[in-house]
Write a protein that holds these residues in place. Structure first.
Motif, PDB file in Angstrom:
ATOM      1  N   UNK A 185     -29.688  28.995 -36.569  1.00 43.24           N
ATOM      2  CA  UNK A 185     -29.934  28.815 -35.134  1.00 43.24           C
ATOM      3  C   UNK A 185     -30.716  27.529 -34.884  1.00 43.24           C
ATOM      4  N   UNK A 186     -31.744  27.282 -35.680  1.00 44.16           N
ATOM      5  CA  UNK A 186     -32.521  26.053 -35.544  1.00 44.16           C
ATOM      6  C   UNK A 186     -31.694  24.828 -35.944  1.00 44.16           C
ATOM      7  N   UNK A 194     -36.692  25.027 -29.643  1.00 46.76           N
ATOM      8  CA  UNK A 194     -36.193  26.303 -29.122  1.00 46.76           C
ATOM      9  C   UNK A 194     -37.385  27.226 -28.893  1.00 46.76           C
ATOM     10  N   UNK A 195     -37.426  27.831 -27.733  1.00 51.34           N
ATOM     11  CA  UNK A 195     -38.544  28.723 -27.427  1.00 51.34           C
ATOM     12  C   UNK A 195     -38.439  30.004 -28.243  1.00 51.34           C
ATOM     13  N   UNK A 232     -41.189  22.462 -37.256  1.00 48.02           N
ATOM     14  CA  UNK A 232     -42.294  21.974 -36.435  1.00 48.02           C
ATOM     15  C   UNK A 232     -42.632  22.985 -35.344  1.00 48.02           C
ATOM     16  N   UNK A 233     -43.904  23.245 -35.165  1.00 48.41           N
ATOM     17  CA  UNK A 233     -44.377  24.115 -34.086  1.00 48.41           C
ATOM     18  C   UNK A 233     -44.721  23.280 -32.868  1.00 48.41           C
ATOM     19  N   UNK A 239     -40.236  26.336 -31.623  1.00 44.90           N
ATOM     20  CA  UNK A 239     -40.073  25.686 -32.926  1.00 44.90           C
ATOM     21  C   UNK A 239     -38.865  24.762 -32.936  1.00 44.90           C
ATOM     22  N   UNK A 240     -38.937  23.773 -33.851  1.00 41.30           N
ATOM     23  CA  UNK A 240     -37.815  22.860 -34.038  1.00 41.30           C
ATOM     24  C   UNK A 240     -37.649  22.593 -35.528  1.00 41.30           C
TER      25      UNK A 240
END
Length: 246
Positions: A185-186, A194-195, A232-233, A239-240
Motif C-alpha cells: 500500500x505504501x 498516507x494517513x 517516514x513518519x 506515513x510515507x
C-alpha cells in the motif's frame, strides 16, 4: 490439564462466515462464551481451548482458518502458542491482550500474529476484524494465483508481488500477510504521505479511527524488518515509504 470444548453452529449456510473455522484460545470462561456466541451468530464454526498445550493440539487436529489468541494463558503463553502453530502451518492470528502494552503488541506481531485487540473490546468490532482478516487472506491467495507481472524495486528494497516476497539488500525478509499488504500500500505511491485512516481503510478494510493504533504498531514491526529509515513518519498525519534520491 486440557480444557477444550466444541461449539458448532447449526445454521451457517447463508451467513458470511459459513463453514469457516475459528479457534478461540482464552482462559476466561466469560470471554470465551461471549466470543463464541458472537462468532456462531456470524455463522462460524467455533472450537475453544483454555491453555497453551491444548491450543496447539487442537490447532493441529482441527486445522482452523483463524485463531483468536489471548497472550496470557496457563501452560505456556499465547506467544509460544503462535510460534508453534505457525510452525505447523500458516494461519491468520488475532491476538488479545489485557494490557495496553505496545511491547506485547510488537512481540505478538513479531511471532506471526496479523492483528491484535486490547481488552476490553466490543464483540461487534471483534467480529468485523475477523471477517476483514479472513478476506485479506483470501485476497492474498487470489493475488498469488493471478500475480501481477514484474518486481517492484525501490533502491535496495524489492517487492515480488507474484511470490509475495520481500528482499532487502538481496536478503529475504519474512513479513506477515498484513505487513506485506501494508508495505505494498505504501509502495504503490512512494514518498506520498498516507494517513493512518487511509492505511486502515486500504489494508484492514476498517473505517473506524479507533483502530489507528493498530496501524502504528504494524508500522513499527515493519520498520524493524525492512529498516526504520525506509518509512517516514509525518507527525499528526501518517506515513510515507522513502525511496532513493535519483
Amino acid at each position: 490439564m486440557e480444557h477444550t470444548q466444541t461449539s458448532h453452529s447449526g445454521n451457517s449456510a447463508a451467513t458470511p462466515g459459513a463453514q469457516r473455522r475459528v479457534l478461540v484460545v482464552e482462559d476466561d470462561t466469560t470471554i470465551v462464551e461471549a466470543i463464541s456466541a458472537r462468532l456462531r451468530a456470524e455463522g462460524f464454526l467455533v472450537q475453544t481451548a483454555m491453555d497453551g498445550p491444548s491450543a496447539v493440539d487442537t490447532a493441529e487436529a482441527w486445522q482452523p482458518d483463524l485463531l483468536i489468541l489471548d497472550i496470557m494463558l496457563p501452560g505456556f503463553d499465547g506467544l509460544e502458542v503462535c510460534r508453534r502453530v505457525q510452525a505447523q502451518r500458516p494461519v491468520p492470528v488475532m491476538m488479545l491482550t489485557a494490557r495496553d502494552d505496545e511491547t506485547d503488541m510488537l512481540v505478538g506481531l513479531g511471532v506471526g500474529a496479523d492483528d491484535y485487540m486490547t481488552k476490553p473490546f466490543s464483540m461487534r468490532e471483534l467480529a468485523a476484524r475477523v471477517h476483514v482478516l479472513l478476506r485479506r487472506v483470501e485476497r492474498a491467495a487470489l493475488a498469488a494465483a493471478t500475480p501481477r507481472s514484474g518486481i517492484l524495486r525501490l533502491g535496495e528494497l524489492e517487492i515480488d508481488h507474484a511470490q509475495r516476497r520481500v528482499r532487502v539488500q538481496a536478503e529475504d525478509v519474512h513479513l506477515t500477510p498484513t505487513e506485506f499488504d501494508l508495505l505494498v500500500c505504501l509502495a504503490n505511491t512512494p514518498r506520498a504521505v498516507l494517513s493512518r485512516e487511509q492505511l486502515l481503510a486500504e489494508v484492514w478494510d476498517w473505517a473506524d479511527a479507533s483502530g489507528t493504533r493498530t496501524v502504528d504498531s504494524h508500522i513499527k514491526a515493519l520498520r524493524r524488518k525492512i529498516g526504520a529509515e525506509r518509512i517516514r513518519t509525518v507527525h499528526g498525519v501518517g506515513y510515507a515509504l522513502e525511496t532513493p534520491t535519483p
